[in-house]
Design a protein around this motif. Structure first.
Motif, PDB file in Angstrom:
ATOM      1  N   SER A  68      41.012  28.320  47.501  1.00  0.00           N
ATOM      2  CA  SER A  68      40.404  29.307  46.603  1.00  0.00           C
ATOM      3  C   SER A  68      41.357  30.514  46.473  1.00  0.00           C
ATOM      4  O   SER A  68      42.345  30.590  47.211  1.00  0.00           O
ATOM      5  CB  SER A  68      39.067  29.756  47.176  1.00  0.00           C
TER       6      SER A  68
ATOM      7  N   ARG B 138      44.631  31.472  48.884  1.00  0.00           N
ATOM      8  CA  ARG B 138      45.999  31.637  48.381  1.00  0.00           C
ATOM      9  C   ARG B 138      46.543  33.026  48.731  1.00  0.00           C
ATOM     10  O   ARG B 138      47.717  33.169  49.072  1.00  0.00           O
ATOM     11  CB  ARG B 138      46.048  31.394  46.872  1.00  0.00           C
TER      12      ARG B 138
ATOM     13  N   ARG C 159      27.981  41.539  49.483  1.00  0.00           N
ATOM     14  CA  ARG C 159      28.698  41.424  48.208  1.00  0.00           C
ATOM     15  C   ARG C 159      27.705  41.709  47.089  1.00  0.00           C
ATOM     16  O   ARG C 159      26.644  41.088  47.034  1.00  0.00           O
ATOM     17  CB  ARG C 159      29.225  39.994  48.032  1.00  0.00           C
ATOM     18  N   VAL C 160      28.019  42.628  46.227  1.00  0.00           N
ATOM     19  CA  VAL C 160      27.085  42.957  45.145  1.00  0.00           C
ATOM     20  C   VAL C 160      27.691  42.803  43.758  1.00  0.00           C
ATOM     21  O   VAL C 160      26.982  42.845  42.758  1.00  0.00           O
ATOM     22  CB  VAL C 160      26.514  44.391  45.276  1.00  0.00           C
ATOM     23  N   LYS C 161      28.998  42.637  43.688  1.00  0.00           N
ATOM     24  CA  LYS C 161      29.633  42.550  42.371  1.00  0.00           C
ATOM     25  C   LYS C 161      31.002  41.901  42.513  1.00  0.00           C
ATOM     26  O   LYS C 161      31.684  42.134  43.510  1.00  0.00           O
ATOM     27  CB  LYS C 161      29.788  43.974  41.808  1.00  0.00           C
ATOM     28  N   THR C 162      31.373  41.131  41.520  1.00  0.00           N
ATOM     29  CA  THR C 162      32.737  40.600  41.504  1.00  0.00           C
ATOM     30  C   THR C 162      33.368  40.927  40.152  1.00  0.00           C
ATOM     31  O   THR C 162      32.665  41.145  39.172  1.00  0.00           O
ATOM     32  CB  THR C 162      32.766  39.077  41.701  1.00  0.00           C
TER      33      THR C 162
ATOM     34  N   GLU D 148      36.957  39.711  37.872  1.00  0.00           N
ATOM     35  CA  GLU D 148      38.215  38.962  37.801  1.00  0.00           C
ATOM     36  C   GLU D 148      39.019  39.513  36.630  1.00  0.00           C
ATOM     37  O   GLU D 148      38.528  39.535  35.506  1.00  0.00           O
ATOM     38  CB  GLU D 148      37.944  37.476  37.561  1.00  0.00           C
TER      39      GLU D 148
END
Lengths: 525, 212
Positions: free
Chosen positions: A20, A24, A294-297, A299
């Motif tokens: 993932s 990496r 974790r509440v937000k991602t 990219e």
């Protein structure tokens, strides 16, 4: 996944199945650590760190080769001891992240980030009970320092992680190994009643990079309760070895970020727009106050240079400031004998930059949603956003005066027209008030300003905004506006009235600096 | 090779490691597509069509949103225990329009292959015995409609889709076989998500369903 060849050689591939982005980044972190180790050996500085295995770093893989299978324990122990260190100030120091060891104050700021992401659980680190303090000394300020409080660390999980990777004979572990949130934040046991069955287990080839994800990623603190984890997209290990040290904050003011978008864009300005970065936000939730979940991602792949240059303009106008502590200043002025060599300060950051950064990441106009800042309350402080934005009027004024920030001519034109109109209107009020009753003079401008702000913030539809702005422009005494520009702005309002409402309020806030300054002067007089 | 056009109003293809803040992949992984097709034809044995190749292509641009939902976590073996329920955020995709590409050339040919069973199910639904709602992703994410595109060459014009295709140096890794209880027996493949014309797809680019 290939098996480990006769337990002597292990090849870790960047693009192997199951790798993932965090894996990496971890492999990149391992490459950086091995590179730092090698560099230390060649320079003669790291004679204590001789390595009992051979390694080769290619663009997309790392090979570790032992002389004997039984050497695995010794080799991994030395690798982990070098890669995960604690310095004399009790601060976590990861040599793979830096070209040369940084000041303790930088390490203290980075440690705050680790403790909010990877190492947030008490079982994953040992910290002193009392706080210690180190300081950033600002090179440009001369006699300034910014103190950073931290708790000394005496152990963290990655230091003894090598023990999980070997079997009882001291060879590489061939069975899958359980991972937890200290090496993969968020990857918790699914059902606590069935820990063994539902824990995430990985083979050695994927778990070894995960330990070094602490090195490859950048963890930063927003405040004492919110952390951001930046996971860079590693495509080439040789390239990443050069990139990783540049990913770190370079100045004291860059060590704190506002939100994930701000953190990503700041990192991209340091490393380059092409590097893709994923971010994860950790903060307590109402149902789990004791941990940072974790509440937000977010990219963000490669960005264009225009976005980065726009953010650079924004950062220059709304950069974090170092503010002096009032008590220290008073003390130094009143008691000449106890003047400190350094004046203490603290970091104050912009409220507006977080909104602008999010807009730039979402490829929206940078001022989108500004009207919400004029009506909502900051959930972190409980204060109205608009009160906090007022402190940034000067920066915003600088921002809107920069030509490169505007995507369209109509935006610049509308802001200019509104500012001219408000100037004309308020100067009329001011002179009228002075003539009629001297007592009401200080508040007249403020009331007029507030009236315009409320009307703009409450606008609910295109026609309402159009009539309000037309009225404002007509009432003003501005002679600078030509009919062509006026019609151009009306067409822009018809096209996208929400953007125009944001722009109108922005123009008003940029103007407010002058109003509040004037009021302060009059009140003090 | 056949294409199965599927529309789903709301769905989530949860990432394997996301055990808090339930993130979604942009596309259903090959393992999810395979499970969906087995459900469509009423097949309960997941080993039955090993060797088929399947991948998903997005035709629409779905909108991602985040909701707060109820999540079950067994902390206490008593199912009625209150601590087994907690809220959490979940990412959802809205208005998905997909084409699932299925190739059964490398399956066991002695029995009806999956592509033939899919075609016959959609042509003669009365001959198929299946049960439960048909969903893609979680069981509550029911599909709207399913139809078959039998031959790629018959596709109109330049129909493009965003697809997951095999690539040894790709940046995406998606499961082709999922170990739902533990994670150790999950099998992944490496690939890239790329926008491609559907007429130019070759079989070798499509992930194969193989258990570990």
């Amino acid at each position: 996944m290939e098996s480990i060849n006769d337990l002597k050689t292990i090849e870790l591939e960047l693009h192997a199945p199951g790798m993932s982005p965090l894996h990496r980044a971890g492999l990149g972190g391992l490459a950086c650590t091995l590179h730092a180790w090698q560099k230390g050996m060649y320079s003669g500085a790291g004679t204590n760190w001789d390595y009992p295995f051979r390694f080769e770093i290619k663009t997309d893989s790392i090979t570790l080769e032992l002389s004997e299978p039984q050497q695995a324990a010794n080799a991994l122990q030395k690798l982990f001891e070098f890669g995960f260190q604690i310095n004399s100030d009790g601060l976590i120091f990861l040599p793979g992240q830096f070209h040369s060891p940084p000041d303790s104050a930088f390490l203290a700021d980075l440690q705050a980030g680790y403790l909010l992401t990877f190492l947030q659980h008490g079982t994953s680190r040992k910290l002193a009970k009392n706080e210690s303090q180190v300081s950033h000394h600002l090179p440009d300020g001369g006699s300034w320092e910014v103190p950073v409080a931290y708790r000394k660390c005496s152990w963290f999980k990655q230091q003894s992680g090598w023990k999980d990777l070997i079997d009882q004979h001291g060879r590489f572990q061939t069975q899958p190994i359980r991972i937890d949130s200290s090496i993969y934040p968020g990857a918790s046991i699914r059902h606590f009643a069935f820990k063994n069955q539902t824990a995430i287990k990985e083979p050695l080839k994927r778990i070894l990079p995960l330990y070094f994800s602490l090195v490859g990623c950048l963890a930063m603190a927003v405040n004492r309760g919110v952390g951001i984890l930046l996971v860079p997209e590693v495509k080439d290990l040789h390239e990443f070895i050069q990139q990783r040290p540049r990913l770190n904050p370079q100045h004291a003011s860059e060590c704190r970020v506002l939100n994930s978008a701000d953190a990503i864009l700041q990192a991209k300005t340091r490393v380059g727009a092409k590097l893709g970065i994923n971010s994860v936000t950790f903060q307590p939730t109402p149902w789990a106050l004791q941990i940072k979940s974790r509440v937000k991602t977010c990219e963000v792949a490669a960005l264009d240079d225009l976005t980065i240059s726009q953010f650079q303009i924004v950062y220059d106008a709304l950069r974090p400031r170092i503010v002096a502590l009032e008590s220290d200043l008073n003390r130094s002025s009143s008691k000449q004998t106890t003047v400190k060599a350094f004046q203490s300060g603290y970091r104050v950051d912009s409220i507006m930059r977080s909104l602008i950064a999010e807009n730039l990441i979402d490829r929206k106009p940078w001022y989108s949603g500004f009207s919400s800042m004029m009506s909502k309350t900051n959930p972190n402080t409980g204060r109205l956003f608009r009160d906090q934005v007022m402190y940034e009027a000067q920066g915003l004024h600088q921002l809107i005066s920069t030509p490169g920030i505007w995507g369209r001519d109509e935006e610049r034109l509308l802001v200019g027209m509104i500012q001219n109109a408000v100037t004309g209107l308020l100067s009329g009020k001011r002179s009228g008030a002075i003539h009629s009753a001297r007592r009401s003079a200080p508040s007249t401008c403020g009331w007029a300003y507030e009236k315009i702000r409320l009307k703009l913030a409450r606008t609910q539809c295109q026609s309402q905004l159009r009539s309000l702005l037309s009225q404002l422009l007509n009432q003003s005494r501005s002679k600078k506006t030509s009919s062509t520009e006026y019609n151009q702005c009306l067409a822009f309002i018809n096209e996208d009235w929400l953007r125009c409402r944001d722009l109108s309020l922005l123009a008003l806030v940029c103007f407010s600096g002058r109003v509040s300054e004037e009021q302060k002067l009059k009140q003090s007089a | 090779m056949i294409g199965v056009r599927v529309t789903v109003p709301i769905s989530c293809f949860r990432k394997g490691y996301a055990r808090e803040y339930l993130e979604t992949h942009l596309l259903p992984p090959p393992a999810t597509c395979y499970g969906f097709l087995l459900s469509l034809v009423g097949e309960c044995d997941r080993q039955r069509h090993i060797g088929c190749r399947v991948t998903a292509g997005l035709i629409s641009a779905p909108v991602k949103s985040v909701v707060l939902r109820k999540v079950w976590r067994v902390k206490n073996p008593r199912p009625e225990a209150r601590e087994n329920i907690r809220p959490d955020y979940q990412e959802l995709l809205s208005n998905l329009e997909l084409v699932l590409w299925l190739d059964s050339a490398e399956e066991d040919r002695s029995r009806p292959t999956l592509d033939k069973r899919v075609c016959s199910t959609l042509e003669y639904p009365e001959h198929t015995h299946r049960f439960g709602g048909l969903s893609l992703g979680e069981s509550t994410h029911l599909v709207n409609d399913v139809s078959v595109i039998k031959e790629i060459s018959k596709l109109k014009g330049d129909l493009e889709a965003t697809m997951f295709l095999l690539d040894a140096r790709g940046e995406q890794t998606l499961p082709v076989w999922v170990d739902h209880v533990q994670s150790t027996n999950t099998r992944y493949v490496t690939g890239t998500i790329q926008t491609r014309n559907l007429n130019t797809l070759s079989r070798d680019e499509i992930p194969m369903i193989i258990p570990p």
